[in-house]
Design a protein around this motif. Sequence first.
Motif, PDB file in Angstrom:
ATOM      1  N   UNK A   1     -23.829  23.008  27.341  1.00  0.00           N
ATOM      2  CA  UNK A   1     -25.089  22.209  27.042  1.00  0.00           C
ATOM      3  C   UNK A   1     -25.634  22.298  26.023  1.00  0.00           C
ATOM      4  N   UNK A   2     -25.993  21.345  25.439  1.00  0.00           N
ATOM      5  CA  UNK A   2     -26.935  21.389  24.087  1.00  0.00           C
ATOM      6  C   UNK A   2     -28.031  20.284  24.525  1.00  0.00           C
ATOM      7  N   UNK A   3     -29.441  20.893  24.304  1.00  0.00           N
ATOM      8  CA  UNK A   3     -30.409  20.073  24.419  1.00  0.00           C
ATOM      9  C   UNK A   3     -31.496  20.399  23.587  1.00  0.00           C
ATOM     10  N   UNK A   4     -32.133  19.154  23.029  1.00  0.00           N
ATOM     11  CA  UNK A   4     -33.054  19.311  22.119  1.00  0.00           C
ATOM     12  C   UNK A   4     -34.546  18.910  22.518  1.00  0.00           C
ATOM     13  N   UNK A   5     -35.444  19.554  22.545  1.00  0.00           N
ATOM     14  CA  UNK A   5     -36.985  19.302  22.508  1.00  0.00           C
ATOM     15  C   UNK A   5     -37.644  19.527  21.212  1.00  0.00           C
ATOM     16  N   UNK A   6     -38.832  18.754  21.206  1.00  0.00           N
ATOM     17  CA  UNK A   6     -39.693  18.556  20.113  1.00  0.00           C
ATOM     18  C   UNK A   6     -40.850  19.338  20.439  1.00  0.00           C
ATOM     19  N   UNK A   7     -41.384  20.436  19.790  1.00  0.00           N
ATOM     20  CA  UNK A   7     -42.654  21.205  19.918  1.00  0.00           C
ATOM     21  C   UNK A   7     -43.447  20.908  18.593  1.00  0.00           C
ATOM     22  N   UNK A   8     -44.688  21.285  18.724  1.00  0.00           N
ATOM     23  CA  UNK A   8     -45.901  21.199  17.822  1.00  0.00           C
ATOM     24  C   UNK A   8     -46.055  22.632  17.577  1.00  0.00           C
ATOM     25  N   UNK A   9     -45.632  22.810  16.355  1.00  0.00           N
ATOM     26  CA  UNK A   9     -46.194  24.347  15.856  1.00  0.00           C
ATOM     27  C   UNK A   9     -46.457  24.374  14.340  1.00  0.00           C
ATOM     28  N   UNK A  10     -47.758  24.481  13.845  1.00  0.00           N
ATOM     29  CA  UNK A  10     -47.853  24.307  12.573  1.00  0.00           C
ATOM     30  C   UNK A  10     -47.195  25.591  11.907  1.00  0.00           C
ATOM     31  N   UNK A  11     -46.888  25.658  10.756  1.00  0.00           N
ATOM     32  CA  UNK A  11     -46.435  26.700  10.015  1.00  0.00           C
ATOM     33  C   UNK A  11     -44.914  26.429   9.534  1.00  0.00           C
ATOM     34  N   UNK A  12     -44.326  27.416   8.535  1.00  0.00           N
ATOM     35  CA  UNK A  12     -42.970  27.191   8.261  1.00  0.00           C
ATOM     36  C   UNK A  12     -42.006  27.237   9.498  1.00  0.00           C
ATOM     37  N   UNK A  13     -40.779  26.874   9.326  1.00  0.00           N
ATOM     38  CA  UNK A  13     -39.802  26.809  10.161  1.00  0.00           C
ATOM     39  C   UNK A  13     -39.315  28.302  10.522  1.00  0.00           C
ATOM     40  N   UNK A  14     -39.403  29.289   9.587  1.00  0.00           N
ATOM     41  CA  UNK A  14     -39.212  30.530   9.755  1.00  0.00           C
ATOM     42  C   UNK A  14     -40.072  31.225  10.423  1.00  0.00           C
ATOM     43  N   UNK A  15     -41.388  30.728  10.397  1.00  0.00           N
ATOM     44  CA  UNK A  15     -42.688  31.327  11.186  1.00  0.00           C
ATOM     45  C   UNK A  15     -42.416  30.958  12.586  1.00  0.00           C
ATOM     46  N   UNK A  16     -41.905  29.919  12.874  1.00  0.00           N
ATOM     47  CA  UNK A  16     -41.909  29.099  14.103  1.00  0.00           C
ATOM     48  C   UNK A  16     -40.635  29.837  14.608  1.00  0.00           C
ATOM     49  N   UNK A  17     -39.514  30.270  14.211  1.00  0.00           N
ATOM     50  CA  UNK A  17     -38.450  30.789  14.590  1.00  0.00           C
ATOM     51  C   UNK A  17     -38.892  32.216  15.183  1.00  0.00           C
ATOM     52  N   UNK A  18     -39.542  32.954  14.143  1.00  0.00           N
ATOM     53  CA  UNK A  18     -40.112  34.184  14.773  1.00  0.00           C
ATOM     54  C   UNK A  18     -41.062  34.033  15.564  1.00  0.00           C
ATOM     55  N   UNK A  19     -41.854  33.156  15.870  1.00  0.00           N
ATOM     56  CA  UNK A  19     -42.926  33.036  17.183  1.00  0.00           C
ATOM     57  C   UNK A  19     -42.237  32.780  18.350  1.00  0.00           C
ATOM     58  N   UNK A  20     -41.256  31.959  18.329  1.00  0.00           N
ATOM     59  CA  UNK A  20     -40.187  31.711  19.433  1.00  0.00           C
ATOM     60  C   UNK A  20     -39.479  33.025  19.909  1.00  0.00           C
ATOM     61  N   UNK A  21     -39.066  33.670  18.848  1.00  0.00           N
ATOM     62  CA  UNK A  21     -38.417  35.001  19.331  1.00  0.00           C
ATOM     63  C   UNK A  21     -39.101  36.014  19.776  1.00  0.00           C
ATOM     64  N   UNK A  22     -40.415  36.248  19.281  1.00  0.00           N
ATOM     65  CA  UNK A  22     -41.433  36.996  20.072  1.00  0.00           C
ATOM     66  C   UNK A  22     -41.812  36.485  21.485  1.00  0.00           C
ATOM     67  N   UNK A  23     -41.729  35.269  21.628  1.00  0.00           N
ATOM     68  CA  UNK A  23     -42.415  34.770  22.793  1.00  0.00           C
ATOM     69  C   UNK A  23     -41.008  35.053  23.751  1.00  0.00           C
ATOM     70  N   UNK A  24     -39.954  34.455  23.503  1.00  0.00           N
ATOM     71  CA  UNK A  24     -38.794  34.668  24.429  1.00  0.00           C
ATOM     72  C   UNK A  24     -38.504  36.044  24.901  1.00  0.00           C
TER      73      UNK A  24
END
Lengths: 116, 83
Positions: free
Chosen positions: A29-52
Amino acid sequence: LVMQGAEMQLLDADQAMNELGLEEHQLRFTSTVVIEYPGEVEQTVDRIYQYVKGKLKDFPVQMSADQSITVADSVLIKVSGDDDEAEKGVLVSWSYQDEDIGSYLLKLLKMGIPST
Amino acid sequence: SSDRKRRSYFWGALDVQEFVDKLNKEGLTDVKVEDSAEGHIVHLPNEDTLIQLEEGSTHIICEGNEGLRVKLKDILLQCLNRL
């Protein structure tokens, strides 16, 4: 329960698949969601990584060099978007064997990620 | 962790027509089927969803509509053999 000729054997599903020469149908399965997160893509990935990582303490969560996050055996998370736009696309992909984790992560990320 | 993963096994190839019939029955009537190099692509344009069907694998690609994804998953699993 597998019968071969007059013999009967009780096998677990894994063994039975092998004995019978059956190949598992791979379901992904592949699903895509849209989120609001200010900042660079790299920072967003890092934030998601920490959160998950904080949410799934019993499963391996890893960040790859190509800025994708892998969870357990088959779950993949990727972020797309522009650095200067808050709206980011988050792709979550998983195979059926990780259905519980994949669907959980999709629901979690759909609610957005806390900024700190 | 193997107990967590191994609930059911599904095997066999999917019959595209059977799958499309079941989709229609569930109210998903805007369904387009195309041949691909490896099998078929089922397109649900109203739902922004693609399902790639190959001999030993299926990939459901959709937007974040979980209700729809779970529905598609359940219909698909009905078309496979379970062990």
